[in-house]
Design a protein around this motif. Structure first.
Motif, PDB file in Angstrom:
ATOM      1  N   ARG A 167       0.795  -1.213   0.000  1.00 15.60           N
ATOM      2  CA  ARG A 167       0.000   0.000   0.000  1.00 15.60           C
ATOM      3  C   ARG A 167       0.836   1.276   0.000  1.00 15.60           C
ATOM      4  O   ARG A 167       0.519   2.236  -0.677  1.00 15.60           O
ATOM      5  CB  ARG A 167      -0.898   0.008   1.236  1.00 15.60           C
ATOM      6  N   GLY A 168       1.919   1.305   0.767  1.00 20.74           N
ATOM      7  CA  GLY A 168       2.684   2.529   0.914  1.00 20.74           C
ATOM      8  C   GLY A 168       3.553   2.866  -0.278  1.00 20.74           C
ATOM      9  O   GLY A 168       3.957   4.002  -0.432  1.00 20.74           O
ATOM     10  N   HIS A 169       3.877   1.928  -1.167  1.00 25.58           N
ATOM     11  CA  HIS A 169       4.819   2.176  -2.243  1.00 25.58           C
ATOM     12  C   HIS A 169       4.176   2.097  -3.618  1.00 25.58           C
ATOM     13  O   HIS A 169       4.854   1.868  -4.595  1.00 25.58           O
ATOM     14  CB  HIS A 169       5.975   1.171  -2.166  1.00 25.58           C
ATOM     15  N   HIS A 170       2.895   2.316  -3.702  1.00 25.56           N
ATOM     16  CA  HIS A 170       2.228   2.223  -4.991  1.00 25.56           C
ATOM     17  C   HIS A 170       2.577   3.438  -5.837  1.00 25.56           C
ATOM     18  O   HIS A 170       2.444   4.577  -5.417  1.00 25.56           O
ATOM     19  CB  HIS A 170       0.709   2.143  -4.789  1.00 25.56           C
ATOM     20  N   GLY A 171       3.061   3.209  -7.057  1.00 28.84           N
ATOM     21  CA  GLY A 171       3.375   4.293  -7.964  1.00 28.84           C
ATOM     22  C   GLY A 171       4.785   4.837  -7.842  1.00 28.84           C
ATOM     23  O   GLY A 171       5.143   5.756  -8.548  1.00 28.84           O
ATOM     24  N   HIS A 172       5.588   4.301  -6.954  1.00 27.27           N
ATOM     25  CA  HIS A 172       6.955   4.775  -6.796  1.00 27.27           C
ATOM     26  C   HIS A 172       7.892   3.893  -7.601  1.00 27.27           C
ATOM     27  O   HIS A 172       7.639   2.721  -7.800  1.00 27.27           O
ATOM     28  CB  HIS A 172       7.369   4.756  -5.321  1.00 27.27           C
ATOM     29  N   GLY A 173       8.989   4.461  -8.030  1.00 31.20           N
ATOM     30  CA  GLY A 173       9.945   3.688  -8.803  1.00 31.20           C
ATOM     31  C   GLY A 173      10.986   4.585  -9.421  1.00 31.20           C
ATOM     32  O   GLY A 173      11.301   5.653  -8.903  1.00 31.20           O
ATOM     33  N   TRP A 174      11.547   4.164 -10.532  1.00 31.11           N
ATOM     34  CA  TRP A 174      12.596   4.933 -11.195  1.00 31.11           C
ATOM     35  C   TRP A 174      11.981   5.959 -12.133  1.00 31.11           C
ATOM     36  O   TRP A 174      11.099   5.660 -12.909  1.00 31.11           O
ATOM     37  CB  TRP A 174      13.500   4.003 -11.998  1.00 31.11           C
ATOM     38  N   LYS A 175      12.467   7.192 -12.061  1.00 33.67           N
ATOM     39  CA  LYS A 175      12.038   8.255 -12.966  1.00 33.67           C
ATOM     40  C   LYS A 175      13.291   8.959 -13.479  1.00 33.67           C
ATOM     41  O   LYS A 175      14.382   8.761 -12.968  1.00 33.67           O
ATOM     42  CB  LYS A 175      11.151   9.252 -12.225  1.00 33.67           C
ATOM     43  N   THR A 176      13.131   9.797 -14.490  1.00 32.20           N
ATOM     44  CA  THR A 176      14.284  10.529 -15.019  1.00 32.20           C
ATOM     45  C   THR A 176      14.214  11.980 -14.571  1.00 32.20           C
ATOM     46  O   THR A 176      13.133  12.560 -14.441  1.00 32.20           O
ATOM     47  CB  THR A 176      14.320  10.478 -16.553  1.00 32.20           C
ATOM     48  N   LYS A 177      15.381  12.544 -14.313  1.00 28.75           N
ATOM     49  CA  LYS A 177      15.494  13.934 -13.897  1.00 28.75           C
ATOM     50  C   LYS A 177      16.556  14.592 -14.765  1.00 28.75           C
ATOM     51  O   LYS A 177      17.586  14.000 -15.046  1.00 28.75           O
ATOM     52  CB  LYS A 177      15.884  13.993 -12.426  1.00 28.75           C
ATOM     53  N   ARG A 178      16.308  15.816 -15.196  1.00 23.38           N
ATOM     54  CA  ARG A 178      17.261  16.525 -16.049  1.00 23.38           C
ATOM     55  C   ARG A 178      18.273  17.256 -15.163  1.00 23.38           C
ATOM     56  O   ARG A 178      17.910  18.102 -14.359  1.00 23.38           O
ATOM     57  CB  ARG A 178      16.512  17.507 -16.930  1.00 23.38           C
ATOM     58  N   VAL A 179      19.551  16.933 -15.349  1.00 26.22           N
ATOM     59  CA  VAL A 179      20.628  17.540 -14.577  1.00 26.22           C
ATOM     60  C   VAL A 179      21.524  18.308 -15.536  1.00 26.22           C
ATOM     61  O   VAL A 179      22.035  17.746 -16.500  1.00 26.22           O
ATOM     62  CB  VAL A 179      21.438  16.459 -13.822  1.00 26.22           C
ATOM     63  N   CYS A 180      21.695  19.602 -15.268  1.00 25.93           N
ATOM     64  CA  CYS A 180      22.508  20.458 -16.130  1.00 25.93           C
ATOM     65  C   CYS A 180      23.768  20.890 -15.385  1.00 25.93           C
ATOM     66  O   CYS A 180      23.726  21.227 -14.210  1.00 25.93           O
ATOM     67  CB  CYS A 180      21.721  21.695 -16.554  1.00 25.93           C
ATOM     68  N   LYS A 181      24.881  20.881 -16.104  1.00 24.49           N
ATOM     69  CA  LYS A 181      26.167  21.260 -15.542  1.00 24.49           C
ATOM     70  C   LYS A 181      26.765  22.365 -16.423  1.00 24.49           C
ATOM     71  O   LYS A 181      26.787  22.238 -17.645  1.00 24.49           O
ATOM     72  CB  LYS A 181      27.081  20.043 -15.514  1.00 24.49           C
ATOM     73  N   THR A 182      27.236  23.418 -15.775  1.00 21.92           N
ATOM     74  CA  THR A 182      27.821  24.543 -16.496  1.00 21.92           C
ATOM     75  C   THR A 182      29.340  24.445 -16.431  1.00 21.92           C
ATOM     76  O   THR A 182      29.907  24.198 -15.375  1.00 21.92           O
ATOM     77  CB  THR A 182      27.369  25.866 -15.853  1.00 21.92           C
ATOM     78  N   SER A 183      29.988  24.631 -17.568  1.00 24.70           N
ATOM     79  CA  SER A 183      31.449  24.610 -17.599  1.00 24.70           C
ATOM     80  C   SER A 183      31.932  25.666 -18.586  1.00 24.70           C
ATOM     81  O   SER A 183      31.197  26.108 -19.471  1.00 24.70           O
ATOM     82  CB  SER A 183      31.966  23.230 -17.988  1.00 24.70           C
ATOM     83  N   TRP A 184      33.193  26.055 -18.414  1.00 26.48           N
ATOM     84  CA  TRP A 184      33.801  27.033 -19.304  1.00 26.48           C
ATOM     85  C   TRP A 184      34.693  26.315 -20.292  1.00 26.48           C
ATOM     86  O   TRP A 184      35.477  25.452 -19.924  1.00 26.48           O
ATOM     87  CB  TRP A 184      34.611  28.045 -18.509  1.00 26.48           C
ATOM     88  N   ASN A 185      34.537  26.643 -21.586  1.00 32.28           N
ATOM     89  CA  ASN A 185      35.307  26.003 -22.636  1.00 32.28           C
ATOM     90  C   ASN A 185      35.860  27.087 -23.562  1.00 32.28           C
ATOM     91  O   ASN A 185      35.097  27.714 -24.303  1.00 32.28           O
ATOM     92  CB  ASN A 185      34.410  25.018 -23.404  1.00 32.28           C
ATOM     93  N   HIS A 186      37.181  27.343 -23.501  1.00 35.13           N
ATOM     94  CA  HIS A 186      37.858  28.346 -24.329  1.00 35.13           C
ATOM     95  C   HIS A 186      37.213  29.722 -24.173  1.00 35.13           C
ATOM     96  O   HIS A 186      36.957  30.428 -25.150  1.00 35.13           O
ATOM     97  CB  HIS A 186      37.850  27.936 -25.812  1.00 35.13           C
ATOM     98  N   GLY A 187      36.922  30.084 -22.943  1.00 27.84           N
ATOM     99  CA  GLY A 187      36.365  31.408 -22.680  1.00 27.84           C
ATOM    100  C   GLY A 187      34.870  31.519 -22.879  1.00 27.84           C
ATOM    101  O   GLY A 187      34.309  32.604 -22.755  1.00 27.84           O
ATOM    102  N   HIS A 188      34.214  30.440 -23.218  1.00 27.35           N
ATOM    103  CA  HIS A 188      32.763  30.460 -23.424  1.00 27.35           C
ATOM    104  C   HIS A 188      32.087  29.555 -22.397  1.00 27.35           C
ATOM    105  O   HIS A 188      32.573  28.476 -22.100  1.00 27.35           O
ATOM    106  CB  HIS A 188      32.398  29.978 -24.833  1.00 27.35           C
ATOM    107  N   LYS A 189      30.951  30.053 -21.909  1.00 28.12           N
ATOM    108  CA  LYS A 189      30.190  29.261 -20.947  1.00 28.12           C
ATOM    109  C   LYS A 189      29.380  28.216 -21.700  1.00 28.12           C
ATOM    110  O   LYS A 189      28.667  28.562 -22.660  1.00 28.12           O
ATOM    111  CB  LYS A 189      29.272  30.166 -20.139  1.00 28.12           C
TER     112      LYS A 189
END
Length: 59
Positions: free
Chosen positions: A26-48
């Motif tokens: 009863r307590g775990h109905h509908g739970h499981g693996w989902k996808t989440k969008r993770v964004c990472k910012t980095s600098w490459n040759h002076g450009h973000k």
């Protein structure tokens, strides 16, 4: 008297075992693996640069 106690203990044990899976589901109905969008910012040759990936998370 011992026979009566053993029979009642057996009935209680079967009742508990029969009720356990129903309450655990009863307590775990509908739970499981989902996808989440993770964004990472980095600098490459002076450009973000922003790189985004979909990662799997346990909800």
């Amino acid at each position: 008297m011992k026979l009566l106690a053993m029979i009642s203990a057996g009935l209680v044990a079967t009742a508990v075992l029969a009720a356990a899976p129903a309450s655990a589901d009863r307590g775990h109905h509908g739970h499981g693996w989902k996808t989440k969008r993770v964004c990472k910012t980095s600098w490459n040759h002076g450009h973000k640069r922003v790189v985004c990936r979909n990662v799997r998370v346990r909800w």
